[in-house]
Design a protein around this motif. Structure first.
Motif, short mmCIF file in Angstrom:
data_model
loop_
_atom_site.label_atom_id
_atom_site.label_comp_id
_atom_site.label_asym_id
_atom_site.label_seq_id
_atom_site.Cartn_x
_atom_site.Cartn_y
_atom_site.Cartn_z
N LEU A 268 0.83 -1.20 0.00
CA LEU A 268 0.00 0.00 0.00
C LEU A 268 0.87 1.26 0.00
O LEU A 268 0.60 2.21 -0.74
N ASN A 269 1.92 1.24 0.79
CA ASN A 269 2.81 2.40 0.85
C ASN A 269 3.58 2.62 -0.44
O ASN A 269 3.94 3.75 -0.78
N LEU A 270 3.83 1.54 -1.19
CA LEU A 270 4.52 1.68 -2.47
C LEU A 270 3.56 2.08 -3.59
O LEU A 270 3.99 2.29 -4.73
N ILE A 271 2.29 2.18 -3.29
CA ILE A 271 1.31 2.74 -4.23
C ILE A 271 1.06 4.21 -3.91
O ILE A 271 0.97 5.05 -4.80
N ILE A 272 0.99 4.52 -2.62
CA ILE A 272 0.68 5.88 -2.18
C ILE A 272 1.87 6.81 -2.31
O ILE A 272 1.75 7.97 -2.65
N GLY A 273 3.07 6.32 -2.05
CA GLY A 273 4.26 7.14 -2.10
C GLY A 273 4.80 7.44 -0.71
O GLY A 273 4.25 6.97 0.28
N PRO A 274 5.92 8.17 -0.61
CA PRO A 274 6.49 9.09 -1.59
C PRO A 274 7.20 8.44 -2.77
O PRO A 274 7.40 9.08 -3.80
N VAL A 275 7.64 7.20 -2.64
CA VAL A 275 8.19 6.48 -3.80
C VAL A 275 7.15 5.47 -4.24
O VAL A 275 6.53 4.79 -3.42
N ILE A 276 6.95 5.37 -5.54
CA ILE A 276 5.90 4.52 -6.09
C ILE A 276 6.52 3.43 -6.95
O ILE A 276 7.33 3.71 -7.85
N ALA A 277 6.17 2.20 -6.66
CA ALA A 277 6.67 1.07 -7.45
C ALA A 277 5.94 0.99 -8.79
O ALA A 277 4.73 1.15 -8.84
N ASP A 278 6.69 0.74 -9.83
CA ASP A 278 6.09 0.57 -11.16
C ASP A 278 5.39 -0.78 -11.27
O ASP A 278 4.43 -0.92 -12.03
N ALA A 279 5.88 -1.75 -10.51
CA ALA A 279 5.26 -3.07 -10.52
C ALA A 279 5.71 -3.85 -9.30
O ALA A 279 6.74 -3.55 -8.70
N MET A 280 4.90 -4.85 -8.94
CA MET A 280 5.22 -5.71 -7.80
C MET A 280 5.03 -7.16 -8.22
O MET A 280 4.02 -7.49 -8.86
#
Length: 296
Positions: free
Chosen positions: A141-153
């Motif tokens: 969830l945190n890698l969707i919201i940011g501050p850093v966003i994952a392009d894929a998981m």
């Protein structure tokens, strides 16, 4: 990659055992490790995040392909084991600590490492991991919201978490994680896993799931933090009617007095329950709330 015997030997040499409290279940099926890596399609300019690398079995494979691999390991003993195993890879960084400083925030050292890596590499940011069961949802969830966003998981998770990632409105597994994934990209479970592919064996089945972030879909959300507040407000009372949930509003949302008008403008029946709404409807509510707050 490491076989079960090799993982057992590494732990024994370090004088430690798998810790259930930390969700330590090592993926020991080498074919499945290969599958996860192949599914991620890692390129030489990509940055890979791995939370819970354990003894570094999966890391050995991603490090052969990625420009940078950033690992976060909470267990200090395992971090030492993995660091020794990965000594031959100059592109691997090991962070010893919790990937989540708080449930709602990523580890600052992790964020800084990702930010620095992105200045040096222009590929994707990928989460490729056998995620600890007790932290998987919050990390994603945190890698969707940011501050850093994952392009894929590309992750291995407990089956229940996998169901939540791909759940549809009205289902028992539908929740905040599924809403965010539907609103910002596409999630797909591509392999079911039984307990026997892990050591020690967990008491539940698992799944391999991919999530691909779609900037165009995410761009429909005017304010991601506000979206989190809106979804959190309603899904915290998922079986109440929407119009009854608003009395629990706090923070920014407490300022909103015309919820009925907002529901009407979004073409949403206030008698519906939060668990029935699609991600697009939550986006509509959020954007209208943003307009209202801006006008105050």
């Amino acid at each position: 990659m490491q076989t079960k015997a090799q993982v057992e030997e590494l732990l024994a040499s370090a004088g430690t055992n798998p810790k259930k409290a930390l969700g330590q279940n090592f993926l020991i099926d080498l074919n499945l490790i290969t599958l996860l890596v192949e599914q991620a399609d890692i390129h030489s300019n990509d940055i890979v995040i791995e939370v819970g690398p354990g003894t570094g079995s999966l890391t050995e494979e991603t490090a052969k392909l990625a420009g940078r691999v950033i690992c976060v390991e909470l267990d200090k003993t395992l971090a030492k084991v993995a660091t020794k195993q990965l000594a031959g890879f100059a592109n691997v960084k090991m962070i010893v600590g919790d990937a989540l400083e708080k449930k709602s925030e990523l580890n600052r050292e992790l964020v800084e490492a990702i930010t620095q890596a992105r200045q040096e590499l222009n590929g994707r940011l990928l989460l490729v991991a056998n995620l600890p069961y007790n932290a998987a949802a919050s990390i994603m969830l945190n890698l969707i919201i940011g501050p850093v966003i994952a392009d894929a998981m590309y992750v291995t998770v407990q089956k229940e978490v996998g169901h939540r990632m791909v759940a549809v409105p009205g289902s028992g597994d539908y929740g905040i994680l599924g809403i965010f994934m539907s609103a910002t990209g596409r999630a797909h479970a591509f392999r079911k896993l039984g307990p026997s592919v892990f050591w020690p064996r967990p008491g539940v089945d698992s799944a391999m799931v991919e999530f691909v972030y779609d900037p165009a879909k995410a761009g429909r959300i005017s304010d991601m933090s506000l979206f989190r507040e809106v979804v959190g407000l309603f899904m915290s009372h998922r079986r109440k009617m929407l119009k009854a949930c608003v009395k629990f509003a706090q923070g920014h949302l407490e300022k909103i007095q015309n919820w009925e008008a907002i529901f009407a403008a979004a073409m949403i029946d206030g008698h519906l329950r939060p668990e029935q709404l699609e991600a697009e409807q939550y986006i509509a509510i959020t954007n209208l709330v943003k307009e209202e707050l801006t006008s105050l």
